[in-house]
Design a protein around this motif. Structure first.
Motif, PDB file in Angstrom:
ATOM      1  N   PHE A 179      62.092 -17.045  -5.302  1.00  0.00           N
ATOM      2  CA  PHE A 179      62.380 -14.880  -5.261  1.00  0.00           C
ATOM      3  C   PHE A 179      62.888 -14.399  -6.867  1.00  0.00           C
ATOM      4  CE2 PHE A 179      65.169 -15.047  -1.534  1.00  0.00           C
ATOM      5  CZ  PHE A 179      63.757 -14.590  -0.518  1.00  0.00           C
ATOM      6  N   ILE A 180      62.739 -13.242  -6.896  1.00  0.00           N
ATOM      7  CA  ILE A 180      62.734 -12.793  -8.643  1.00  0.00           C
ATOM      8  C   ILE A 180      63.941 -12.514  -9.110  1.00  0.00           C
ATOM      9  CG2 ILE A 180      61.123 -10.812  -7.972  1.00  0.00           C
ATOM     10  CD1 ILE A 180      63.217  -8.959  -7.995  1.00  0.00           C
ATOM     11  N   ASP A 181      64.461 -13.232 -10.530  1.00  0.00           N
ATOM     12  CA  ASP A 181      65.756 -13.386 -10.950  1.00  0.00           C
ATOM     13  C   ASP A 181      66.077 -12.411 -11.626  1.00  0.00           C
ATOM     14  OD1 ASP A 181      67.206 -14.995 -11.885  1.00  0.00           O
ATOM     15  OD2 ASP A 181      66.712 -14.901 -14.305  1.00  0.00           O
ATOM     16  N   GLU A 182      66.886 -11.478 -10.816  1.00  0.00           N
ATOM     17  CA  GLU A 182      67.088 -10.219 -10.701  1.00  0.00           C
ATOM     18  C   GLU A 182      68.495 -10.789  -9.612  1.00  0.00           C
ATOM     19  OE1 GLU A 182      66.923  -7.725 -11.831  1.00  0.00           O
ATOM     20  OE2 GLU A 182      64.634  -7.467 -12.017  1.00  0.00           O
ATOM     21  N   HIS A 183      69.859 -10.188 -10.279  1.00  0.00           N
ATOM     22  CA  HIS A 183      71.771 -10.480  -9.990  1.00  0.00           C
ATOM     23  C   HIS A 183      71.113 -10.419  -8.270  1.00  0.00           C
ATOM     24  CE1 HIS A 183      75.641 -10.215  -9.147  1.00  0.00           C
ATOM     25  NE2 HIS A 183      75.676 -10.921 -11.118  1.00  0.00           N
ATOM     26  N   PRO A 184      72.131 -11.700  -7.436  1.00  0.00           N
ATOM     27  CA  PRO A 184      72.146 -11.239  -5.959  1.00  0.00           C
ATOM     28  C   PRO A 184      72.445 -10.241  -5.135  1.00  0.00           C
ATOM     29  CG  PRO A 184      73.165 -13.569  -7.448  1.00  0.00           C
ATOM     30  CD  PRO A 184      72.155 -12.897  -8.186  1.00  0.00           C
ATOM     31  N   VAL A 185      73.836  -9.963  -5.694  1.00  0.00           N
ATOM     32  CA  VAL A 185      74.834  -9.211  -5.242  1.00  0.00           C
ATOM     33  C   VAL A 185      73.783  -7.576  -5.578  1.00  0.00           C
ATOM     34  CG1 VAL A 185      76.501  -7.804  -5.318  1.00  0.00           C
ATOM     35  CG2 VAL A 185      77.076 -10.825  -6.501  1.00  0.00           C
ATOM     36  N   ALA A 186      72.861  -7.468  -6.281  1.00  0.00           N
ATOM     37  CA  ALA A 186      72.893  -6.098  -6.631  1.00  0.00           C
ATOM     38  C   ALA A 186      71.147  -6.746  -5.120  1.00  0.00           C
ATOM     39  CB  ALA A 186      71.972  -6.070  -7.807  1.00  0.00           C
ATOM     40  N   LEU A 187      70.502  -7.704  -5.480  1.00  0.00           N
ATOM     41  CA  LEU A 187      69.230  -7.270  -3.792  1.00  0.00           C
ATOM     42  C   LEU A 187      69.907  -7.852  -2.748  1.00  0.00           C
ATOM     43  CD1 LEU A 187      67.555 -10.710  -5.658  1.00  0.00           C
ATOM     44  CD2 LEU A 187      67.002  -7.942  -6.028  1.00  0.00           C
ATOM     45  N   ALA A 188      71.335  -8.268  -2.770  1.00  0.00           N
ATOM     46  CA  ALA A 188      72.234  -8.098  -1.549  1.00  0.00           C
ATOM     47  C   ALA A 188      72.450  -6.867  -0.856  1.00  0.00           C
ATOM     48  CB  ALA A 188      73.001  -9.017  -1.711  1.00  0.00           C
ATOM     49  N   ASP A 189      72.671  -5.852  -2.099  1.00  0.00           N
ATOM     50  CA  ASP A 189      73.207  -4.033  -1.481  1.00  0.00           C
ATOM     51  C   ASP A 189      72.228  -3.175  -1.614  1.00  0.00           C
ATOM     52  OD1 ASP A 189      76.066  -4.947  -2.275  1.00  0.00           O
ATOM     53  OD2 ASP A 189      75.269  -3.589  -5.190  1.00  0.00           O
ATOM     54  N   VAL A 190      71.106  -3.962  -1.733  1.00  0.00           N
ATOM     55  CA  VAL A 190      69.749  -3.475  -1.588  1.00  0.00           C
ATOM     56  C   VAL A 190      68.929  -3.798  -0.022  1.00  0.00           C
ATOM     57  CG1 VAL A 190      66.822  -3.367  -1.926  1.00  0.00           C
ATOM     58  CG2 VAL A 190      68.759  -3.049  -3.773  1.00  0.00           C
ATOM     59  N   LEU A 191      69.214  -4.735  -0.349  1.00  0.00           N
ATOM     60  CA  LEU A 191      69.289  -5.156   1.668  1.00  0.00           C
ATOM     61  C   LEU A 191      69.835  -4.996   2.470  1.00  0.00           C
ATOM     62  CD1 LEU A 191      67.741  -6.882   3.127  1.00  0.00           C
ATOM     63  CD2 LEU A 191      69.107  -9.130   3.110  1.00  0.00           C
ATOM     64  N   TRP A 192      71.139  -4.367   2.449  1.00  0.00           N
ATOM     65  CA  TRP A 192      72.055  -4.082   3.381  1.00  0.00           C
ATOM     66  C   TRP A 192      72.398  -2.371   3.265  1.00  0.00           C
ATOM     67  CZ3 TRP A 192      75.583  -5.764   6.585  1.00  0.00           C
ATOM     68  CH2 TRP A 192      76.460  -4.301   7.957  1.00  0.00           C
ATOM     69  N   GLY A 193      71.918  -1.877   2.031  1.00  0.00           N
ATOM     70  CA  GLY A 193      71.519  -0.158   1.720  1.00  0.00           C
ATOM     71  C   GLY A 193      70.352  -0.389   2.581  1.00  0.00           C
ATOM     72  N   SER A 194      69.651  -0.546   3.188  1.00  0.00           N
ATOM     73  CA  SER A 194      67.992  -0.713   3.667  1.00  0.00           C
ATOM     74  C   SER A 194      68.312  -0.917   5.408  1.00  0.00           C
ATOM     75  CB  SER A 194      67.352  -1.583   3.491  1.00  0.00           C
ATOM     76  OG  SER A 194      67.217  -1.745   1.988  1.00  0.00           O
ATOM     77  N   TYR A 195      69.327  -1.129   5.214  1.00  0.00           N
ATOM     78  CA  TYR A 195      70.254  -1.457   6.769  1.00  0.00           C
ATOM     79  C   TYR A 195      71.056  -0.163   7.206  1.00  0.00           C
ATOM     80  CZ  TYR A 195      71.934  -3.658  10.822  1.00  0.00           C
ATOM     81  OH  TYR A 195      72.867  -3.831  12.516  1.00  0.00           O
ATOM     82  N   ALA A 196      71.916   0.005   6.262  1.00  0.00           N
ATOM     83  CA  ALA A 196      72.454   1.215   7.168  1.00  0.00           C
ATOM     84  C   ALA A 196      71.502   2.716   6.921  1.00  0.00           C
ATOM     85  CB  ALA A 196      73.711   1.598   5.787  1.00  0.00           C
ATOM     86  N   GLY A 197      70.532   2.267   5.927  1.00  0.00           N
ATOM     87  CA  GLY A 197      69.351   3.494   5.710  1.00  0.00           C
ATOM     88  C   GLY A 197      68.592   3.988   6.594  1.00  0.00           C
ATOM     89  N   VAL A 198      68.353   2.854   7.243  1.00  0.00           N
ATOM     90  CA  VAL A 198      67.441   2.754   7.782  1.00  0.00           C
ATOM     91  C   VAL A 198      67.945   3.321   9.832  1.00  0.00           C
ATOM     92  CG1 VAL A 198      66.016   1.828  10.129  1.00  0.00           C
ATOM     93  CG2 VAL A 198      65.619   1.560   7.335  1.00  0.00           C
ATOM     94  N   VAL A 199      69.257   3.037  10.024  1.00  0.00           N
ATOM     95  CA  VAL A 199      69.652   3.186  10.876  1.00  0.00           C
ATOM     96  C   VAL A 199      70.208   4.666  11.043  1.00  0.00           C
ATOM     97  CG1 VAL A 199      71.594   2.411  12.558  1.00  0.00           C
ATOM     98  CG2 VAL A 199      70.565   1.108  11.460  1.00  0.00           C
ATOM     99  N   LEU A 200      70.944   4.403  10.091  1.00  0.00           N
ATOM    100  CA  LEU A 200      71.453   6.496  10.242  1.00  0.00           C
ATOM    101  C   LEU A 200      70.237   7.408   9.744  1.00  0.00           C
ATOM    102  CD1 LEU A 200      74.187   5.843   6.782  1.00  0.00           C
ATOM    103  CD2 LEU A 200      74.597   6.152   9.912  1.00  0.00           C
ATOM    104  N   TRP A 201      69.456   7.194   9.484  1.00  0.00           N
ATOM    105  CA  TRP A 201      68.106   7.973   9.454  1.00  0.00           C
ATOM    106  C   TRP A 201      67.328   8.289  10.632  1.00  0.00           C
ATOM    107  CZ3 TRP A 201      65.815  11.857   7.627  1.00  0.00           C
ATOM    108  CH2 TRP A 201      64.571  12.356   7.457  1.00  0.00           C
ATOM    109  N   VAL A 202      67.422   6.911  11.566  1.00  0.00           N
ATOM    110  CA  VAL A 202      66.640   6.704  12.739  1.00  0.00           C
ATOM    111  C   VAL A 202      67.590   7.264  13.429  1.00  0.00           C
ATOM    112  CG1 VAL A 202      65.459   5.963  14.812  1.00  0.00           C
ATOM    113  CG2 VAL A 202      64.765   4.754  12.149  1.00  0.00           C
TER     114      VAL A 202
END
Length: 209
Positions: free
Chosen positions: A155-178
């Motif tokens: 995986f790309i060398d970015e902060h793992p917390v930030a990447l986890a936030d992207v994943l969790w935020g995407s999950y929440a965003g998809v569920v709420l939007w749909v």
């Protein structure tokens, strides 16, 4: 069994009865329209008894969110412990997210609203600690897998917390939007297909090459 043990079991049973009644009332009427009196009636208890267990409707609703968060965390941790590559673990996370949505969509939606809403201010310290603890466990497990991918050069060398936030935020965003789209057309629910697409994009974006 002593008197104290019997009282504790009775207290736990009554709490479960209240939570089950609340889940039913909230699913039928929604959070805003549901009342503590209706939940008490469904649980065959007096309203006063409910307030011995939960100080308000927000706290009772939050207890349901914590239950589904515990379920989600258990599922995520099982994926973390599997002896498979990190890319496959990420795909398993997708399956877990879809499964949890199917388990109880309305409570999951409430969880996402709760994590960003004013309801947090109405919770007791004990309930807040439960919410923080279980959120941290779920988030920490996701971070662990992402960090593994970074350490292995996958995986790309970015902060793992930030990447986890992207994943969790995407999950929440998809569920709420749909969910908002479903209000316009009850016959359409694209959470599974949209999450599948989102994970393809996220996993591709995580990879170095």
């Amino acid at each position: 069994m002593g008197i104290h043990e019997r009282k504790q079991r009775e207290k736990q049973r009554r709490r479960r009865d209240i939570i089950n009644a609340a889940r039913k009332i909230f699913s039928v009427k929604g959070f805003n329209s549901a009342t503590m009196e209706e939940i008490a009636t469904e649980a065959e208890l007096s309203p006063g008894t409910l307030y011995l267990y939960f100080k308000n409707k927000e706290e009772l609703h939050t207890s349901l969110s914590i239950d589904i968060l515990k379920y989600l965390t258990t599922q995520i941790q099982e994926v973390v412990n599997l002896d498979i590559c990190v890319e496959e673990k990420m795909e398993r996370f997708r399956d877990v997210f879809i499964d949890v949505y199917g388990y109880d969509a309305s409570i999951l939606i409430n969880l996402f609203h709760l994590q960003s809403g004013e309801t947090l201010h109405n919770l007791s310290d004990e309930m807040m600690q439960h919410l923080k603890k279980n959120s941290a466990r779920a988030h920490g497990a996701i971070i662990q897998v992402i960090k593994e991918g970074i350490d292995k050069g996958i995986f790309i060398d970015e902060h793992p917390v930030a990447l986890a936030d992207v994943l969790w935020g995407s999950y929440a965003g998809v569920v709420l939007w749909v969910d908002s789209k479903k209000k316009l057309d009850d016959h359409k629910d694209f959470v599974k297909s949209t999450l599948t697409t989102a994970f393809k994009v996220i996993i591709q974006g995580l990879k170095k090459n």
